[in-house]
Design a protein around this motif. Structure first.
Motif, PDB file in Angstrom:
ATOM      1  N   GLY A  41      14.876  85.903 -64.306  1.00  0.00           N
ATOM      2  CA  GLY A  41      13.636  85.812 -63.544  1.00  0.00           C
ATOM      3  C   GLY A  41      13.683  86.662 -62.284  1.00  0.00           C
ATOM      4  O   GLY A  41      14.471  87.603 -62.159  1.00  0.00           O
ATOM      5  N   SER A  42      12.832  86.307 -61.332  1.00  0.00           N
ATOM      6  CA  SER A  42      12.817  87.015 -60.055  1.00  0.00           C
ATOM      7  C   SER A  42      12.240  86.104 -58.981  1.00  0.00           C
ATOM      8  O   SER A  42      11.684  85.045 -59.279  1.00  0.00           O
ATOM      9  CB  SER A  42      11.976  88.300 -60.137  1.00  0.00           C
ATOM     10  N   ARG A  43      12.341  86.537 -57.748  1.00  0.00           N
ATOM     11  CA  ARG A  43      11.854  85.738 -56.621  1.00  0.00           C
ATOM     12  C   ARG A  43      10.331  85.669 -56.570  1.00  0.00           C
ATOM     13  O   ARG A  43       9.765  84.854 -55.831  1.00  0.00           O
ATOM     14  CB  ARG A  43      12.403  86.291 -55.306  1.00  0.00           C
ATOM     15  N   GLY A  45       8.441  85.112 -59.412  1.00  0.00           N
ATOM     16  CA  GLY A  45       8.065  84.096 -60.377  1.00  0.00           C
ATOM     17  C   GLY A  45       7.036  84.626 -61.358  1.00  0.00           C
ATOM     18  O   GLY A  45       6.295  85.572 -61.059  1.00  0.00           O
ATOM     19  N   VAL A  46       7.011  84.032 -62.561  1.00  0.00           N
ATOM     20  CA  VAL A  46       6.025  84.436 -63.559  1.00  0.00           C
ATOM     21  C   VAL A  46       4.629  84.146 -63.023  1.00  0.00           C
ATOM     22  O   VAL A  46       4.345  83.056 -62.522  1.00  0.00           O
ATOM     23  CB  VAL A  46       6.253  83.681 -64.887  1.00  0.00           C
ATOM     24  N   ASN A  47       3.764  85.151 -63.096  1.00  0.00           N
ATOM     25  CA  ASN A  47       2.405  85.029 -62.559  1.00  0.00           C
ATOM     26  C   ASN A  47       2.406  84.596 -61.088  1.00  0.00           C
ATOM     27  O   ASN A  47       1.551  83.839 -60.651  1.00  0.00           O
ATOM     28  CB  ASN A  47       1.567  84.061 -63.401  1.00  0.00           C
ATOM     29  N   ARG A  48       3.417  85.077 -60.353  1.00  0.00           N
ATOM     30  CA  ARG A  48       3.535  84.859 -58.901  1.00  0.00           C
ATOM     31  C   ARG A  48       3.701  83.370 -58.542  1.00  0.00           C
ATOM     32  O   ARG A  48       3.291  82.930 -57.469  1.00  0.00           O
ATOM     33  CB  ARG A  48       2.319  85.452 -58.175  1.00  0.00           C
ATOM     34  N   LEU A  49       4.343  82.613 -59.419  1.00  0.00           N
ATOM     35  CA  LEU A  49       4.518  81.179 -59.182  1.00  0.00           C
ATOM     36  C   LEU A  49       5.174  80.898 -57.838  1.00  0.00           C
ATOM     37  O   LEU A  49       4.724  80.027 -57.078  1.00  0.00           O
ATOM     38  CB  LEU A  49       5.349  80.566 -60.311  1.00  0.00           C
ATOM     39  N   PHE A  50       6.249  81.604 -57.522  1.00  0.00           N
ATOM     40  CA  PHE A  50       6.984  81.295 -56.292  1.00  0.00           C
ATOM     41  C   PHE A  50       6.272  81.836 -55.053  1.00  0.00           C
ATOM     42  O   PHE A  50       6.395  81.256 -53.964  1.00  0.00           O
ATOM     43  CB  PHE A  50       8.416  81.843 -56.376  1.00  0.00           C
ATOM     44  N   VAL A  51       5.541  82.920 -55.214  1.00  0.00           N
ATOM     45  CA  VAL A  51       4.747  83.434 -54.095  1.00  0.00           C
ATOM     46  C   VAL A  51       3.687  82.410 -53.708  1.00  0.00           C
ATOM     47  O   VAL A  51       3.505  82.090 -52.526  1.00  0.00           O
ATOM     48  CB  VAL A  51       4.090  84.780 -54.460  1.00  0.00           C
ATOM     49  N   GLU A  52       2.989  81.889 -54.709  1.00  0.00           N
ATOM     50  CA  GLU A  52       1.955  80.901 -54.428  1.00  0.00           C
ATOM     51  C   GLU A  52       2.553  79.615 -53.874  1.00  0.00           C
ATOM     52  O   GLU A  52       1.985  79.000 -52.965  1.00  0.00           O
ATOM     53  CB  GLU A  52       1.157  80.600 -55.698  1.00  0.00           C
ATOM     54  N   THR A  53       3.698  79.219 -54.410  1.00  0.00           N
ATOM     55  CA  THR A  53       4.369  78.018 -53.903  1.00  0.00           C
ATOM     56  C   THR A  53       4.716  78.175 -52.426  1.00  0.00           C
ATOM     57  O   THR A  53       4.452  77.285 -51.610  1.00  0.00           O
ATOM     58  CB  THR A  53       5.652  77.753 -54.714  1.00  0.00           C
ATOM     59  N   TYR A  69      18.627  86.929 -57.848  1.00  0.00           N
ATOM     60  CA  TYR A  69      20.049  86.942 -58.173  1.00  0.00           C
ATOM     61  C   TYR A  69      20.483  88.368 -58.530  1.00  0.00           C
ATOM     62  O   TYR A  69      19.647  89.234 -58.828  1.00  0.00           O
ATOM     63  CB  TYR A  69      20.343  85.981 -59.331  1.00  0.00           C
ATOM     64  N   VAL A  70      21.774  88.611 -58.478  1.00  0.00           N
ATOM     65  CA  VAL A  70      22.312  89.927 -58.795  1.00  0.00           C
ATOM     66  C   VAL A  70      21.753  90.416 -60.135  1.00  0.00           C
ATOM     67  O   VAL A  70      21.765  89.697 -61.134  1.00  0.00           O
ATOM     68  CB  VAL A  70      23.855  89.871 -58.856  1.00  0.00           C
ATOM     69  N   GLY A  71      21.221  91.636 -60.134  1.00  0.00           N
ATOM     70  CA  GLY A  71      20.703  92.236 -61.346  1.00  0.00           C
ATOM     71  C   GLY A  71      19.292  91.836 -61.696  1.00  0.00           C
ATOM     72  O   GLY A  71      18.750  92.285 -62.726  1.00  0.00           O
ATOM     73  N   CYS A  72      18.661  90.998 -60.891  1.00  0.00           N
ATOM     74  CA  CYS A  72      17.282  90.567 -61.144  1.00  0.00           C
ATOM     75  C   CYS A  72      16.366  91.116 -60.055  1.00  0.00           C
ATOM     76  O   CYS A  72      16.809  91.362 -58.921  1.00  0.00           O
ATOM     77  CB  CYS A  72      17.187  89.039 -61.161  1.00  0.00           C
ATOM     78  N   GLY A  73      15.092  91.265 -60.385  1.00  0.00           N
ATOM     79  CA  GLY A  73      14.133  91.715 -59.371  1.00  0.00           C
ATOM     80  C   GLY A  73      14.593  92.985 -58.685  1.00  0.00           C
ATOM     81  O   GLY A  73      14.901  93.984 -59.329  1.00  0.00           O
ATOM     82  N   GLY A 113      14.747  74.473 -57.763  1.00  0.00           N
ATOM     83  CA  GLY A 113      15.200  75.298 -58.867  1.00  0.00           C
ATOM     84  C   GLY A 113      14.302  75.190 -60.077  1.00  0.00           C
ATOM     85  O   GLY A 113      13.897  74.089 -60.458  1.00  0.00           O
ATOM     86  N   HIS A 114      13.980  76.336 -60.684  1.00  0.00           N
ATOM     87  CA  HIS A 114      13.140  76.353 -61.880  1.00  0.00           C
ATOM     88  C   HIS A 114      13.966  76.778 -63.088  1.00  0.00           C
ATOM     89  O   HIS A 114      14.751  77.720 -63.014  1.00  0.00           O
ATOM     90  CB  HIS A 114      11.968  77.324 -61.702  1.00  0.00           C
ATOM     91  N   SER A 115      13.821  76.065 -64.206  1.00  0.00           N
ATOM     92  CA  SER A 115      14.473  76.405 -65.463  1.00  0.00           C
ATOM     93  C   SER A 115      15.999  76.435 -65.288  1.00  0.00           C
ATOM     94  O   SER A 115      16.585  75.445 -64.862  1.00  0.00           O
ATOM     95  CB  SER A 115      13.923  77.736 -65.977  1.00  0.00           C
ATOM     96  N   LEU A 116      16.676  77.547 -65.577  1.00  0.00           N
ATOM     97  CA  LEU A 116      18.121  77.614 -65.361  1.00  0.00           C
ATOM     98  C   LEU A 116      18.455  77.486 -63.883  1.00  0.00           C
ATOM     99  O   LEU A 116      19.545  77.042 -63.513  1.00  0.00           O
ATOM    100  CB  LEU A 116      18.685  78.927 -65.913  1.00  0.00           C
ATOM    101  N   GLY A 117      17.497  77.850 -63.028  1.00  0.00           N
ATOM    102  CA  GLY A 117      17.694  77.658 -61.593  1.00  0.00           C
ATOM    103  C   GLY A 117      17.795  76.196 -61.210  1.00  0.00           C
ATOM    104  O   GLY A 117      18.280  75.873 -60.128  1.00  0.00           O
ATOM    105  N   GLY A 118      17.331  75.291 -62.105  1.00  0.00           N
ATOM    106  CA  GLY A 118      17.450  73.860 -61.844  1.00  0.00           C
ATOM    107  C   GLY A 118      18.895  73.406 -61.759  1.00  0.00           C
ATOM    108  O   GLY A 118      19.327  72.887 -60.721  1.00  0.00           O
ATOM    109  N   PRO A 119      19.704  73.587 -62.829  1.00  0.00           N
ATOM    110  CA  PRO A 119      21.118  73.218 -62.712  1.00  0.00           C
ATOM    111  C   PRO A 119      21.873  74.050 -61.686  1.00  0.00           C
ATOM    112  O   PRO A 119      22.827  73.552 -61.070  1.00  0.00           O
ATOM    113  CB  PRO A 119      21.664  73.435 -64.128  1.00  0.00           C
ATOM    114  N   VAL A 120      21.470  75.310 -61.480  1.00  0.00           N
ATOM    115  CA  VAL A 120      22.113  76.096 -60.411  1.00  0.00           C
ATOM    116  C   VAL A 120      21.888  75.421 -59.062  1.00  0.00           C
ATOM    117  O   VAL A 120      22.814  75.257 -58.260  1.00  0.00           O
ATOM    118  CB  VAL A 120      21.581  77.542 -60.392  1.00  0.00           C
ATOM    119  N   ALA A 121      20.648  74.999 -58.810  1.00  0.00           N
ATOM    120  CA  ALA A 121      20.335  74.304 -57.559  1.00  0.00           C
ATOM    121  C   ALA A 121      21.095  72.983 -57.470  1.00  0.00           C
ATOM    122  O   ALA A 121      21.603  72.610 -56.401  1.00  0.00           O
ATOM    123  CB  ALA A 121      18.831  74.061 -57.459  1.00  0.00           C
TER     124      ALA A 121
END
Length: 277
Positions: A41-43, A45-53, A69-73, A113-121
């Motif tokens: 993913g990226s900071r 978010g899909v359809n700007r989810l995290f920007v809007e949040t 994360y490294v290699g993303c965005g 955390g969203h998706s895999l970011g959930g367990p990472v968080a």
């Protein structure tokens, strides 16, 4: 107010966006919410989810930090070259760096955390005892099984044959997949003693909505820390339609503020799931 920051991580550079409410005086500080994006993913978010949040949360007096994360965005490096432990390590490093930002109250930092970011968080929060609030959106519950299912068994088998495989332009190594074996969030979450909010959509075809209940009841079995959940009707994995996204963000804001919508029904207080009143 928004500003872009770069944080050095080993030999790489992490791209960061910090959203901050308007300052009334230069000495003012704000509680911080750090958002951990999901698999490839990226900071933004899909359809700007995290920007809007972030745009909504700063209205409530929170600063919000989104990073790649490294290699993303826009971060340097190659995603999938290292393992799950490195995602946690990067998150911890970002927390440590953010605690020194002049706008931030270092004693009030939360993780989302969203998706895999959930367990990472979650694993980050276990390692950082000052994280007292944790928000999990559509969280992965079985990192190895879930990611292999998402990329496909054939893709995973090619990683075994060639030690790495291309998936949507990302080079996923066998070491990345194998690292996921060691992490079992539902067994480890007892180590987190803070408060937790979990949200999931009923139309999520990537991560089963049943995981929300697994997390919720496992968190409830702890001796300390409160837990709450929101099941959002017809919402997909990334809450891509406007209605479900509004419900997601509003319910998260309500949880953070301590305000949750309830109604009286048959003499008992019950949650109205998926709708705001």
């Amino acid at each position: 107010m928004k500003r872009h920051v770069e944080i050095k991580w080993q030999d790489e550079t992490l791209a960061v966006t910090l959203y901050v409410p308007e300052l009334e005086n230069q000495a003012e500080t704000f509680p911080l919410i750090v958002i951990c994006h999901g698999f490839i993913g990226s900071r933004i978010g899909v359809n700007r989810l995290f920007v809007e949040t972030a745009t909504q949360l700063i209205k409530d007096g929170y600063a919000v930090l989104c990073f790649d994360y490294v290699g993303c965005g826009e971060s340097t490096g190659e995603y999938g070259r290292s393992g799950f432990d490195q995602l946690v390590a990067q998150t911890r490093h970002v927390l440590q760096e953010a605690a020194h930002f002049p706008e931030i109250d270092s004693q009030r930092i939360s993780l989302l955390g969203h998706s895999l970011g959930g367990p990472v968080a979650l694993y980050t929060a276990i390692s950082e005892p000052n994280i007292r609030k944790l928000m999990l959106w559509s969280p992965v519950a079985h990192p190895y099984k879930d990611i292999v299912r998402i990329v496909g068994v054939d893709t995973y088998q090619r990683a075994w044959q060639h030690t790495s495989v291309d998936y949507m332009g990302y080079g996923l190594t066998l070491a990345f997949f194998e690292s996921l074996h060691s992490y079992v969030p539902l067994k480890e979450l007892q180590k987190y003693t803070g408060d937790v909010f979990i949200a999931h959509g009923t139309a999520d075809i990537d991560i089963p909505v049943e995981y929300c209940f697994h997390y919720y009841y496992a968190f409830r079995s702890r001796s300390t820390g409160k837990s709450d959940k929101e099941i959002i009707l017809e919402a997909d994995h990334t809450f891509s339609d406007g209605c479900s996204r509004t419900m997601l963000i509003d319910s998260t804001r309500e949880w953070l503020s301590g305000e949750r919508y309830y109604k009286q029904s048959g003499g008992a207080i019950t949650r109205t799931i998926g709708y705001s009143i």
